[in-house]
Design a protein around this motif. Structure first.
Motif, PDB file in Angstrom:
ATOM      1  N   ARG A 106       2.878   1.350  -4.805  1.00  0.00           N
ATOM      2  CA  ARG A 106       2.998  -0.103  -4.624  1.00  0.00           C
ATOM      3  C   ARG A 106       1.784  -0.643  -3.870  1.00  0.00           C
ATOM      4  NH1 ARG A 106       4.340  -2.889  -0.420  1.00  0.00           N
ATOM      5  NH2 ARG A 106       5.220  -1.115   0.698  1.00  0.00           N
ATOM      6  N   ILE A 107       1.379   0.083  -2.842  1.00  0.00           N
ATOM      7  CA  ILE A 107       0.253  -0.382  -2.029  1.00  0.00           C
ATOM      8  C   ILE A 107      -1.054  -0.305  -2.823  1.00  0.00           C
ATOM      9  CG2 ILE A 107      -1.135   0.281  -0.015  1.00  0.00           C
ATOM     10  CD1 ILE A 107       1.660   0.761   1.368  1.00  0.00           C
ATOM     11  N   LEU A 108      -1.248   0.775  -3.541  1.00  0.00           N
ATOM     12  CA  LEU A 108      -2.472   0.916  -4.342  1.00  0.00           C
ATOM     13  C   LEU A 108      -2.522  -0.165  -5.430  1.00  0.00           C
ATOM     14  CD1 LEU A 108      -5.000   2.652  -5.044  1.00  0.00           C
ATOM     15  CD2 LEU A 108      -3.552   3.863  -6.685  1.00  0.00           C
ATOM     16  N   PHE A 109      -1.427  -0.314  -6.169  1.00  0.00           N
ATOM     17  CA  PHE A 109      -1.430  -1.281  -7.269  1.00  0.00           C
ATOM     18  C   PHE A 109      -1.523  -2.712  -6.734  1.00  0.00           C
ATOM     19  CE2 PHE A 109       1.210   2.005  -9.828  1.00  0.00           C
ATOM     20  CZ  PHE A 109       0.056   2.730 -10.070  1.00  0.00           C
ATOM     21  N   GLY A 110      -0.926  -2.931  -5.557  1.00  0.00           N
ATOM     22  CA  GLY A 110      -1.007  -4.256  -4.936  1.00  0.00           C
ATOM     23  C   GLY A 110      -2.457  -4.629  -4.645  1.00  0.00           C
ATOM     24  N   ALA A 111      -3.259  -3.628  -4.304  1.00  0.00           N
ATOM     25  CA  ALA A 111      -4.659  -3.902  -3.965  1.00  0.00           C
ATOM     26  C   ALA A 111      -5.565  -3.895  -5.188  1.00  0.00           C
ATOM     27  CB  ALA A 111      -5.149  -2.858  -2.956  1.00  0.00           C
ATOM     28  N   MET A 112      -5.102  -3.319  -6.292  1.00  0.00           N
ATOM     29  CA  MET A 112      -6.019  -3.144  -7.439  1.00  0.00           C
ATOM     30  C   MET A 112      -5.645  -3.890  -8.711  1.00  0.00           C
ATOM     31  SD  MET A 112      -7.163   0.840  -7.447  1.00  0.00           S
ATOM     32  CE  MET A 112      -8.756   0.612  -8.235  1.00  0.00           C
ATOM     33  N   ALA A 276      -9.573   1.041   0.696  1.00  0.00           N
ATOM     34  CA  ALA A 276      -8.652   1.641   1.669  1.00  0.00           C
ATOM     35  C   ALA A 276      -8.282   0.622   2.749  1.00  0.00           C
ATOM     36  CB  ALA A 276      -9.282   2.883   2.290  1.00  0.00           C
ATOM     37  N   GLN A 277      -9.252  -0.178   3.148  1.00  0.00           N
ATOM     38  CA  GLN A 277      -8.991  -1.184   4.174  1.00  0.00           C
ATOM     39  C   GLN A 277      -7.957  -2.204   3.682  1.00  0.00           C
ATOM     40  OE1 GLN A 277     -10.170  -0.414   7.152  1.00  0.00           O
ATOM     41  NE2 GLN A 277      -8.771  -2.041   7.771  1.00  0.00           N
ATOM     42  N   ARG A 278      -8.105  -2.629   2.437  1.00  0.00           N
ATOM     43  CA  ARG A 278      -7.115  -3.579   1.868  1.00  0.00           C
ATOM     44  C   ARG A 278      -5.726  -2.923   1.811  1.00  0.00           C
ATOM     45  NH1 ARG A 278     -10.904  -4.400  -2.153  1.00  0.00           N
ATOM     46  NH2 ARG A 278      -9.514  -3.972  -3.921  1.00  0.00           N
ATOM     47  N   CYS A 279      -5.709  -1.658   1.457  1.00  0.00           N
ATOM     48  CA  CYS A 279      -4.425  -0.940   1.379  1.00  0.00           C
ATOM     49  C   CYS A 279      -3.790  -0.848   2.766  1.00  0.00           C
ATOM     50  CB  CYS A 279      -4.617   0.460   0.814  1.00  0.00           C
ATOM     51  SG  CYS A 279      -5.077   0.459  -0.930  1.00  0.00           S
ATOM     52  N   LYS A 280      -4.618  -0.594   3.777  1.00  0.00           N
ATOM     53  CA  LYS A 280      -4.073  -0.431   5.134  1.00  0.00           C
ATOM     54  C   LYS A 280      -3.467  -1.733   5.650  1.00  0.00           C
ATOM     55  CE  LYS A 280      -6.856   3.448   6.779  1.00  0.00           C
ATOM     56  NZ  LYS A 280      -7.934   3.868   7.685  1.00  0.00           N
ATOM     57  N   THR A 281      -4.061  -2.858   5.262  1.00  0.00           N
ATOM     58  CA  THR A 281      -3.514  -4.143   5.693  1.00  0.00           C
ATOM     59  C   THR A 281      -2.094  -4.301   5.163  1.00  0.00           C
ATOM     60  OG1 THR A 281      -5.732  -5.036   5.624  1.00  0.00           O
ATOM     61  CG2 THR A 281      -3.946  -6.639   5.677  1.00  0.00           C
ATOM     62  N   ASN A 282      -1.926  -3.992   3.894  1.00  0.00           N
ATOM     63  CA  ASN A 282      -0.597  -4.072   3.287  1.00  0.00           C
ATOM     64  C   ASN A 282       0.343  -3.035   3.906  1.00  0.00           C
ATOM     65  OD1 ASN A 282       1.622  -3.916   1.520  1.00  0.00           O
ATOM     66  ND2 ASN A 282       0.399  -4.786  -0.129  1.00  0.00           N
ATOM     67  N   LEU A 283      -0.209  -1.874   4.239  1.00  0.00           N
ATOM     68  CA  LEU A 283       0.584  -0.807   4.853  1.00  0.00           C
ATOM     69  C   LEU A 283       1.186  -1.278   6.183  1.00  0.00           C
ATOM     70  CD1 LEU A 283       0.931   2.479   4.417  1.00  0.00           C
ATOM     71  CD2 LEU A 283      -0.524   2.554   6.418  1.00  0.00           C
TER      72      LEU A 283
END
Ligand code: F0G
Length: 465
Positions: A106-112, A276-283
């Motif tokens: 979810r986090i990866l697809f949310g960012a990509m 990765a930074q975008r993913c971490k924000t969502n994380l």
């Protein structure tokens, strides 16, 4: 002397009783559960092969690790142990813990992913597909043609179709933010992907400047198949093979509930630091701070130890062999299964076994219910209940009608497997009496988890003649 018997490479320190039930009790339980095995209380199941996910037994080493768990909010020692283990295996730069695999997706697809994007994959697992579709994108399965023919032998049936991938990249590169390869290919029968295929897919993706990700849930099992089936790998360790697999990709999503040998956990690992930074924000918004990602410190420890145990040769040899043993016996009895047996599971080809049940009456679902009713065994349908409902609400029969018997790691012994075999041989004898089902109630997505069904012709098993 090299003795032939491959034994469970562990002894048992803690035991968990399982409960016998009568056929009558199971009939009542099925009715109460709306003929959906997901709705059964686990206490009513004798041998639970619903999934190999989070159901494994942890080792004494993992439990000891759990006692060492550092529960600091930020920068816990357990996080660094976890990060070291993931980096050792994957070589990927940024390691982001998540509470399980689908959170990483979810986090990866949310960012990509955006609307109208396409994600090619050898075969998406159901949550992966749902997470792609949730972004308005298309999840495209492109396994090699052999991968869709259950009876056909091929050493690497999980391979992605490179020609189709090349054509897609040539024609639609702008719509393809990433390509994924699932190892082993769970929905396609637990089949492995060869190193040559991963390498070639990587070259293709990089030629078109598209990142390649592994859905790495069963990376160790895949590495073992490469070791025993692909030329040039017999003398390498599973760890070395896994490292080579990951060397070709830009990132991975992982459910540590499978080859992490843990009961919960997962991660996203990748090289692109901006992404990765975008993913971490969502994380942080949804899972937790980047050094725990929704997990306790003790979970991170259990995974760190599990990732090292899962690549041990004795473990992998026993694991893959016990599944193959069941597969060989079923094949000898004429029960059609996806050939050759996969890594974590046996997949029975219900379409061939129950030719009298049309796909509109869900033959694989019916077979899984019969297995429970007669033997107390819980399996899972991977067929038209799981995949038949299209995003536009229409119904389309799935490519295959499979019943998956997934083996929890280090949980059941040889006599459990022999019991299972006996149940399956009996079901095969009475297979003509099994009847189809109809759906009476279902949600619009991932309906197999909560749908209620009914026998389409009065009962699940017709009377004996
Ligand atoms: N990808 C694959 C190939 C999987 O098999 C699974 C889970 C996931 C992703 C998602 O991971 O459960 O940790 O969120 N498969 C389980 C199964 C549920 O039964 O095969 P998760």
């Amino acid at each position: 002397m090299n003795f032939k018997t491959i034994i469970e490479p562990f002894r048992i320190k803690t035991v968990e009783p399982i409960r016998m039930t009568t056929r009558e009790q199971r009939q009542v339980a099925l009715e109460k559960a709306g003929y959906n095995l997901f709705a059964l209380p686990a206490k009513d199941v004798l041998i639970d092969l619903l999934t190999d996910s989070g159901t494994g037994a942890m080792s004494s080493g993992q439990w000891a690790g759990m006692m060492r768990g550092d529960e600091s909010y930020a920068g816990a020692r357990s996080f660094y142990a976890f990060e070291d283990a993931v980096r050792l295996i994957t070589g990927l730069k940024v390691v982001i813990p998540t509470h399980q695999g689908r959170a990483a997706e979810r986090i990866l697809f949310g960012a990509m992913l955006g609307k109208d994007d396409i994600v090619p994959n050898n075969t998406h697992f159901d949550t992966t597909r749902a997470n792609v579709e949730y972004r308005g994108a298309t999840a495209l399965d492109i396994p090699i043609v052999e991968g869709r023919q259950p009876a056909l032998f091929h050493p690497f049936k999980g391979n992605i179709d490179l020609q189709t991938l090349e054509r897609l990249l040539e024609e639609k590169q702008e719509q393809i933010p990433l390509v994924m390869i699932t190892v082993t290919n769970n929905s396609g029968g637990g089949q492995p992907v060869s190193m040559a295929n991963i390498r070639a897919a990587s070259e293709l993706c990089h030629r078109f400047d598209v990142p390649l990700f592994l859905d790495a849930c069963r990376f160790a099992e895949n590495a073992w198949f490469i070791k025993i089936r692909e030329e040039g790998y017999a003398h390498k360790t599973p760890l070395q093979i896994a490292q080579e697999m990951f060397s070709f990709v830009d990132g991975c999503t992982m459910s540590a509930k499978k080859d992490g040998l843990a009961n919960i956990g997962g991660f996203l690992a990748l090289n692109d630091e901006a992404l990765a930074q975008r993913c971490k924000t969502n994380l942080i918004l949804t899972e937790g701070f980047p050094t725990y990602g929704g997990l306790a410190g003790y979970d991170l420890e259990a995974i760190a130890v599990g990732l090292m145990e899962v690549v041990e040769e004795d473990y992998l040899r026993y694991r893959i062999r016990s599944v193959a043993y069941l597969g060989e016996r079923l094949t000898a009895a004429g029960i059609p299964i996806v050939q050759p047996p996969g890594g974590h599971a046996i997949y029975i080809d219900a379409l061939s076994m129950l030719r009298h049940i049309p796909q509109s009456e869900y033959p694989a679902w019916a077979l899984s219910l019969a297995l429970y009713l007669e033997g107390g065994v819980r399996s899972v349908e991977i067929g038209s209940v799981m995949f038949g409902l299209q995003p536009d609400g229409s119904e389309k029969p799935a490519a295959m009608e499979l019943v998956r018997l997934a083996f929890p790691r280090r949980v059941y012994t040889q006599s459990h497997v022999d019991y299972l075999l006996e149940v399956l041989l009996y079901i095969n004898e009475i297979k003509d009496r099994i009847r189809g089902l109809c759906i009476v109630e279902a949600p619009p997505i991932l309906r197999h988890f909560s749908a209620r069904l009914e026998p389409a012709h009065g009962r699940l098993l017709s009377e004996e003649e």
